[in-house]
Enzyme design. Structure first.
Site, short mmCIF file in Angstrom:
data_model
loop_
_atom_site.label_atom_id
_atom_site.label_comp_id
_atom_site.label_asym_id
_atom_site.label_seq_id
_atom_site.Cartn_x
_atom_site.Cartn_y
_atom_site.Cartn_z
N CYS A 149 -4.65 -1.07 -6.77
CA CYS A 149 -4.46 -1.22 -5.33
C CYS A 149 -4.58 0.16 -4.68
CB CYS A 149 -3.09 -1.82 -5.06
SG CYS A 149 -2.70 -1.94 -3.30
N CYS B 123 -0.95 1.31 -3.20
CA CYS B 123 0.23 1.67 -4.00
C CYS B 123 -0.06 2.02 -5.45
CB CYS B 123 1.26 0.55 -3.94
SG CYS B 123 0.77 -0.95 -4.84
N CYS C 280 -1.63 -7.80 -3.10
CA CYS C 280 -0.94 -6.99 -4.11
C CYS C 280 0.52 -7.42 -4.14
CB CYS C 280 -1.07 -5.51 -3.76
SG CYS C 280 -0.10 -4.43 -4.85
N CYS D 133 2.90 -4.21 -2.85
CA CYS D 133 2.95 -3.72 -1.47
C CYS D 133 2.42 -4.70 -0.43
CB CYS D 133 2.22 -2.39 -1.35
SG CYS D 133 0.42 -2.54 -1.50
N CYS E 156 -12.66 -12.66 -5.37
CA CYS E 156 -13.62 -11.99 -4.50
C CYS E 156 -12.84 -10.95 -3.70
CB CYS E 156 -14.24 -13.05 -3.59
SG CYS E 156 -15.69 -12.54 -2.72
#
Length: 132
Positions: free
Chosen positions: A48, A51, A97, A100, A120
């Site tokens: 991510c 984070c 995510c 976060c 995707c």
């Protein structure tokens, strides 16, 4: 990896590029075939961008022809959360995510074996940590 769930909008705008902020925090989508990871063949772990949470392995990345990086599985079930998305007159499953709450993209049930899934994902929501 840090828990950034409670950062305010101003802090996110300072931490991210305008494109990353728009996609990850405001749930927009990059144009197809424009993201830096669409054609990426490098090995590593996609994290991510907000984070650093590990999300996907390059081992599950494939060319779906959709214009966005696609994966047939997540790194671990603890990596992402799924939410019903009824925006834009469609019914889809949004992927965020789990650490976060960053918007990553969507998952569809038209992917390859063994999972039959196609995650995707927007390139702007990812950071590839290349295998050394």
């Amino acid at each position: 990896m840090s828990d950034n769930k409670n950062l305010n909008e101003t802090t996110w705008q300072e931490k991210l590029t305008p494109e990353q902020f728009s996609i990850c925090r405001l749930k927009s989508t990059e144009l197809p075939f424009t993201g830096k990871y669409v054609d990426c063949k490098k090995e590593g772990i996609y994290q991510c961008v907000c984070c650093g949470n590990p999300l996907f392995s390059s081992e599950t990345k494939y060319d779906s022809g959709s214009g966005w990086p696609s994966f047939w599985d997540v790194l671990t079930v603890e990596s992402i959360a799924e939410h019903t998305d009824i925006s834009h007159g469609m019914r889809r499953v949004e992927v965020t995510c789990k650490v976060c709450d960053a918007h990553l993209g969507h998952v569809f049930r038209d992917g390859p074996k063994p999972t039959g899934l196609r995650y995707c994902i927007n390139s702007a929501s990812l950071d590839l940590k290349e295998k050394s």
